[in-house]
Scaffold this motif. Structure first.
Motif, PDB file in Angstrom:
ATOM      1  N   ARG A 111       3.927   4.291   9.323  1.00  0.00           N
ATOM      2  CA  ARG A 111       5.204   4.034  10.012  1.00  0.00           C
ATOM      3  C   ARG A 111       6.315   4.893   9.411  1.00  0.00           C
ATOM      4  O   ARG A 111       7.196   4.399   8.711  1.00  0.00           O
ATOM      5  CB  ARG A 111       5.594   2.556   9.891  1.00  0.00           C
ATOM      6  CG  ARG A 111       4.494   1.591  10.271  1.00  0.00           C
ATOM      7  CD  ARG A 111       4.157   1.704  11.733  1.00  0.00           C
ATOM      8  NE  ARG A 111       3.497   0.514  12.217  1.00  0.00           N
ATOM      9  CZ  ARG A 111       2.189   0.364  12.297  1.00  0.00           C
ATOM     10  NH1 ARG A 111       1.381   1.314  11.908  1.00  0.00           N
ATOM     11  NH2 ARG A 111       1.675  -0.743  12.768  1.00  0.00           N
ATOM     12  N   ARG A 115       7.819   6.908   4.103  1.00  0.00           N
ATOM     13  CA  ARG A 115       7.120   5.964   3.237  1.00  0.00           C
ATOM     14  C   ARG A 115       6.266   6.716   2.221  1.00  0.00           C
ATOM     15  O   ARG A 115       5.832   6.141   1.234  1.00  0.00           O
ATOM     16  CB  ARG A 115       6.203   5.078   4.059  1.00  0.00           C
ATOM     17  CG  ARG A 115       6.917   4.503   5.226  1.00  0.00           C
ATOM     18  CD  ARG A 115       6.773   3.061   5.314  1.00  0.00           C
ATOM     19  NE  ARG A 115       7.784   2.551   6.226  1.00  0.00           N
ATOM     20  CZ  ARG A 115       7.877   1.288   6.559  1.00  0.00           C
ATOM     21  NH1 ARG A 115       7.044   0.424   6.055  1.00  0.00           N
ATOM     22  NH2 ARG A 115       8.809   0.887   7.369  1.00  0.00           N
ATOM     23  N   LEU A 174      -2.008   3.999  -2.270  1.00  0.00           N
ATOM     24  CA  LEU A 174      -1.604   2.711  -2.827  1.00  0.00           C
ATOM     25  C   LEU A 174      -0.103   2.680  -3.038  1.00  0.00           C
ATOM     26  O   LEU A 174       0.528   3.730  -3.198  1.00  0.00           O
ATOM     27  CB  LEU A 174      -2.319   2.496  -4.167  1.00  0.00           C
ATOM     28  CG  LEU A 174      -3.839   2.494  -4.087  1.00  0.00           C
ATOM     29  CD1 LEU A 174      -4.443   2.535  -5.461  1.00  0.00           C
ATOM     30  CD2 LEU A 174      -4.325   1.277  -3.333  1.00  0.00           C
ATOM     31  N   PRO A 175       0.506   1.484  -3.031  1.00  0.00           N
ATOM     32  CA  PRO A 175       1.948   1.410  -3.273  1.00  0.00           C
ATOM     33  C   PRO A 175       2.280   1.801  -4.709  1.00  0.00           C
ATOM     34  O   PRO A 175       1.532   1.513  -5.628  1.00  0.00           O
ATOM     35  CB  PRO A 175       2.254  -0.071  -3.028  1.00  0.00           C
ATOM     36  CG  PRO A 175       0.968  -0.766  -3.191  1.00  0.00           C
ATOM     37  CD  PRO A 175      -0.080   0.174  -2.747  1.00  0.00           C
ATOM     38  N   ILE A 181       9.530  -0.412  -2.276  1.00  0.00           N
ATOM     39  CA  ILE A 181       8.961  -0.151  -0.950  1.00  0.00           C
ATOM     40  C   ILE A 181      10.096  -0.074   0.074  1.00  0.00           C
ATOM     41  O   ILE A 181      10.995  -0.904   0.070  1.00  0.00           O
ATOM     42  CB  ILE A 181       7.985  -1.277  -0.568  1.00  0.00           C
ATOM     43  CG1 ILE A 181       6.835  -1.320  -1.584  1.00  0.00           C
ATOM     44  CG2 ILE A 181       7.441  -1.081   0.820  1.00  0.00           C
ATOM     45  CD1 ILE A 181       6.074  -2.606  -1.548  1.00  0.00           C
ATOM     46  N   ARG A 183      11.894  -0.755   3.248  1.00  0.00           N
ATOM     47  CA  ARG A 183      11.818  -1.725   4.337  1.00  0.00           C
ATOM     48  C   ARG A 183      13.078  -1.590   5.163  1.00  0.00           C
ATOM     49  O   ARG A 183      14.162  -1.848   4.688  1.00  0.00           O
ATOM     50  CB  ARG A 183      11.726  -3.143   3.798  1.00  0.00           C
ATOM     51  CG  ARG A 183      10.376  -3.466   3.230  1.00  0.00           C
ATOM     52  CD  ARG A 183      10.315  -4.943   2.917  1.00  0.00           C
ATOM     53  NE  ARG A 183       9.179  -5.227   2.066  1.00  0.00           N
ATOM     54  CZ  ARG A 183       7.953  -5.345   2.502  1.00  0.00           C
ATOM     55  NH1 ARG A 183       7.690  -5.207   3.756  1.00  0.00           N
ATOM     56  NH2 ARG A 183       6.976  -5.610   1.663  1.00  0.00           N
TER      57      ARG A 183
ATOM     58  N   ARG B 146      -3.461  -3.668   0.273  1.00  0.00           N
ATOM     59  CA  ARG B 146      -3.208  -2.308  -0.242  1.00  0.00           C
ATOM     60  C   ARG B 146      -2.237  -1.549   0.645  1.00  0.00           C
ATOM     61  O   ARG B 146      -1.607  -0.599   0.212  1.00  0.00           O
ATOM     62  CB  ARG B 146      -4.533  -1.540  -0.324  1.00  0.00           C
ATOM     63  CG  ARG B 146      -5.494  -2.101  -1.345  1.00  0.00           C
ATOM     64  CD  ARG B 146      -6.827  -1.425  -1.263  1.00  0.00           C
ATOM     65  NE  ARG B 146      -7.450  -1.628   0.044  1.00  0.00           N
ATOM     66  CZ  ARG B 146      -8.555  -1.023   0.437  1.00  0.00           C
ATOM     67  NH1 ARG B 146      -9.147  -0.177  -0.363  1.00  0.00           N
ATOM     68  NH2 ARG B 146      -9.063  -1.258   1.622  1.00  0.00           N
ATOM     69  N   LEU B 147      -2.118  -1.951   1.922  1.00  0.00           N
ATOM     70  CA  LEU B 147      -1.252  -1.230   2.851  1.00  0.00           C
ATOM     71  C   LEU B 147       0.128  -1.867   2.979  1.00  0.00           C
ATOM     72  O   LEU B 147       0.800  -1.719   3.987  1.00  0.00           O
ATOM     73  CB  LEU B 147      -1.915  -1.160   4.229  1.00  0.00           C
ATOM     74  CG  LEU B 147      -3.206  -0.355   4.266  1.00  0.00           C
ATOM     75  CD1 LEU B 147      -3.830  -0.445   5.635  1.00  0.00           C
ATOM     76  CD2 LEU B 147      -2.937   1.092   3.923  1.00  0.00           C
ATOM     77  N   CYS B 148       0.580  -2.581   1.916  1.00  0.00           N
ATOM     78  CA  CYS B 148       1.876  -3.274   2.016  1.00  0.00           C
ATOM     79  C   CYS B 148       3.025  -2.279   2.186  1.00  0.00           C
ATOM     80  O   CYS B 148       4.047  -2.610   2.781  1.00  0.00           O
ATOM     81  CB  CYS B 148       2.107  -4.129   0.784  1.00  0.00           C
ATOM     82  SG  CYS B 148       2.134  -3.202  -0.742  1.00  0.00           S
ATOM     83  N   TRP B 149       2.870  -1.050   1.731  1.00  0.00           N
ATOM     84  CA  TRP B 149       3.936  -0.047   1.893  1.00  0.00           C
ATOM     85  C   TRP B 149       4.095   0.387   3.335  1.00  0.00           C
ATOM     86  O   TRP B 149       5.073   1.029   3.694  1.00  0.00           O
ATOM     87  CB  TRP B 149       3.671   1.170   1.018  1.00  0.00           C
ATOM     88  CG  TRP B 149       2.314   1.787   1.197  1.00  0.00           C
ATOM     89  CD1 TRP B 149       1.186   1.456   0.522  1.00  0.00           C
ATOM     90  CD2 TRP B 149       1.956   2.808   2.110  1.00  0.00           C
ATOM     91  NE1 TRP B 149       0.134   2.192   0.963  1.00  0.00           N
ATOM     92  CE2 TRP B 149       0.577   3.040   1.946  1.00  0.00           C
ATOM     93  CE3 TRP B 149       2.653   3.543   3.064  1.00  0.00           C
ATOM     94  CZ2 TRP B 149      -0.108   3.988   2.685  1.00  0.00           C
ATOM     95  CZ3 TRP B 149       1.957   4.486   3.801  1.00  0.00           C
ATOM     96  CH2 TRP B 149       0.592   4.698   3.609  1.00  0.00           C
ATOM     97  N   ASN B 150       3.151   0.000   4.189  1.00  0.00           N
ATOM     98  CA  ASN B 150       3.201   0.436   5.586  1.00  0.00           C
ATOM     99  C   ASN B 150       3.689  -0.672   6.510  1.00  0.00           C
ATOM    100  O   ASN B 150       3.735  -0.495   7.718  1.00  0.00           O
ATOM    101  CB  ASN B 150       1.811   0.900   6.014  1.00  0.00           C
ATOM    102  CG  ASN B 150       1.841   1.713   7.267  1.00  0.00           C
ATOM    103  OD1 ASN B 150       2.776   2.474   7.497  1.00  0.00           O
ATOM    104  ND2 ASN B 150       0.847   1.555   8.115  1.00  0.00           N
ATOM    105  N   LYS B 151       4.039  -1.835   5.951  1.00  0.00           N
ATOM    106  CA  LYS B 151       4.440  -2.970   6.804  1.00  0.00           C
ATOM    107  C   LYS B 151       5.830  -2.754   7.378  1.00  0.00           C
ATOM    108  O   LYS B 151       6.689  -2.173   6.762  1.00  0.00           O
ATOM    109  CB  LYS B 151       4.420  -4.261   5.987  1.00  0.00           C
ATOM    110  CG  LYS B 151       3.019  -4.684   5.613  1.00  0.00           C
ATOM    111  CD  LYS B 151       2.753  -6.108   6.040  1.00  0.00           C
ATOM    112  CE  LYS B 151       1.302  -6.464   5.886  1.00  0.00           C
ATOM    113  NZ  LYS B 151       0.880  -6.526   4.491  1.00  0.00           N
ATOM    114  N   ARG B 152       6.043  -3.319   8.561  1.00  0.00           N
ATOM    115  CA  ARG B 152       7.354  -3.256   9.188  1.00  0.00           C
ATOM    116  C   ARG B 152       8.177  -4.430   8.686  1.00  0.00           C
ATOM    117  O   ARG B 152       7.677  -5.540   8.606  1.00  0.00           O
ATOM    118  CB  ARG B 152       7.202  -3.342  10.723  1.00  0.00           C
ATOM    119  CG  ARG B 152       7.266  -2.012  11.348  1.00  0.00           C
ATOM    120  CD  ARG B 152       8.696  -1.519  11.323  1.00  0.00           C
ATOM    121  NE  ARG B 152       8.707  -0.090  11.611  1.00  0.00           N
ATOM    122  CZ  ARG B 152       9.600   0.741  11.070  1.00  0.00           C
ATOM    123  NH1 ARG B 152      10.479   0.316  10.205  1.00  0.00           N
ATOM    124  NH2 ARG B 152       9.601   1.991  11.409  1.00  0.00           N
TER     125      ARG B 152
END
Lengths: 186, 152
Positions: A111, A115, A174-175, A181, A183, B146-152
């Motif tokens: 997205r 990011r 990975l984050p 992060i 948002r 693992r994909l938490c950086w891609n969440k809206r």
């Protein structure tokens, strides 16, 4: 001292902002507009950016032209890390700005490219016209001319990737613990 | 000899037939698939020597797989449709007959989780290797931390 550095900055910024070499990086349809921009009708050579480099080690600018999927993301971050400082990013097209039409339900699309890596100029459009890309290059040149050599360390610190490269056999990014992060949006 | 006579002569058990715009669609049994394709490929008259695509579908109660065959001799198309269970779906691989089945079957495995028995290299092709789940299933829900950086 300040006067000498500002005079040096002026010459240095004048030189590098008029020869921004982009990386040949096109992942989908925005790449067609990027090719069109470099061709004779729109002619990105007027702004000194006609040298599309096939290797990230010779490039100053990466134009992320097209959708970035999770499979492609590690490759993009690696290319970005291989570029020499100072490096710049233009997020071209709706997909790399926010995820575009894949924003809501897609399982595989990142997205927004911010990011992964820090973005200098956001260029919306699906895809943007070549004139818009030229405008983005001009905006980037304006930004480059405001920079000073004194802030170089701060600049390099702010331009690290925002995710960690995968470990072992994994292919998922990975984050990163150090950086918050991103948002935003609805 | 018409096509249906040919099918009956070779004892191919097709339960349903319908004319689609691209050609004939036959529903056959999962167990007959490999033998049926072998007959269709080696026959001199019809000679379906090309596999165009392998498409999987999630019909909630079962999976359907559609094989599109093409004959370079008679320039006709044929689609074979098979059904498999939703729990532990598996079907015989067509790689021994058509080498183009390799990547098509890997894609089908990647997105729907259908296992192709005797496939030489059945692993993910479009998604990262350590992806969790199969996205084109109707009950797929992406819950990967693992994909938490891609969440809206």
């Amino acid at each position: 001292m300040q006067i000498i550095i500002s005079a040096l900055d002026y010459v240095y910024n004048w030189a590098r902002s008029n020869s921004v070499w982009p990386l040949t990086f096109a992942t989908s349809c925005c790449g067609i507009e990027m090719i069109c921009t470099s061709a004779s009708k729109y002619d990105i050579a007027r702004f000194g950016s006609e040298v599309f480099r096939p290797s990230p080690r010779q490039a100053d600018l990466i134009i992320t032209a097209g959708t970035i999927t999770h499979k492609m993301a590690p490759a993009l971050v690696r290319l970005y890390e291989q570029m020499p400082e100072p490096k710049y990013v233009i997020a071209m097209g709706a997909c790399t700005v926010t995820g575009g039409m894949y924003e809501n339900d897609s399982y595989s699309v990142v997205r927004g490219v911010d990011r992964l890596i820090p973005v200098d100029v956001y260029l919306p459009g699906c895809p943007p016209r070549p004139e818009a890309l030229l405008d983005a290059v001009i905006q980037l040149q304006k930004k480059m001319r405001t920079e000073t050599l004194l802030d170089r360390k701060k600049y390099i610190e702010a331009h690290k990737p925002r995710v960690k490269m995968p470990e072992g056999d994994s292919e998922l990014l990975l984050p990163c613990d150090e950086i918050e992060i991103v948002r935003w949006g609805v | 000899m018409s096509f249906y006579e040919f099918l009956n002569n070779h004892g191919i058990d097709y339960s349903q037939e319908q004319e689609a715009s691209g050609g004939v669609v036959l529903s056959i049994k999962k167990e007959d698939l490999l033998a049926c394709c072998e007959i269709l490929k080696t026959d001199r008259l019809f000679n379906y020597d090309m596999l165009l695509s392998v498409t999987g579908m999630d019909c909630r109660t079962h999976f359907e797989i559609l094989y599109d065959l093409y004959s370079t001799r008679s320039h006709s198309r044929l689609s074979l449709k098979i059904k498999t269970d939703r729990v532990n779906p598996n079907v015989e691989s067509l790689y021994s007959l058509y080498s183009s089945a390799d990547w098509h079957e890997r894609e089908c495995f990647d997105l729907l989780g259908i296992e192709f028995v005797n496939h030489p290299n059945l692993e993910r092709i479009l998604l990262p290797k350590d992806w969790i789940g199969h996205p084109l299933r109707k009950d797929y829900n992406q819950e990967d931390e693992r994909l938490c950086w891609n969440k809206r």
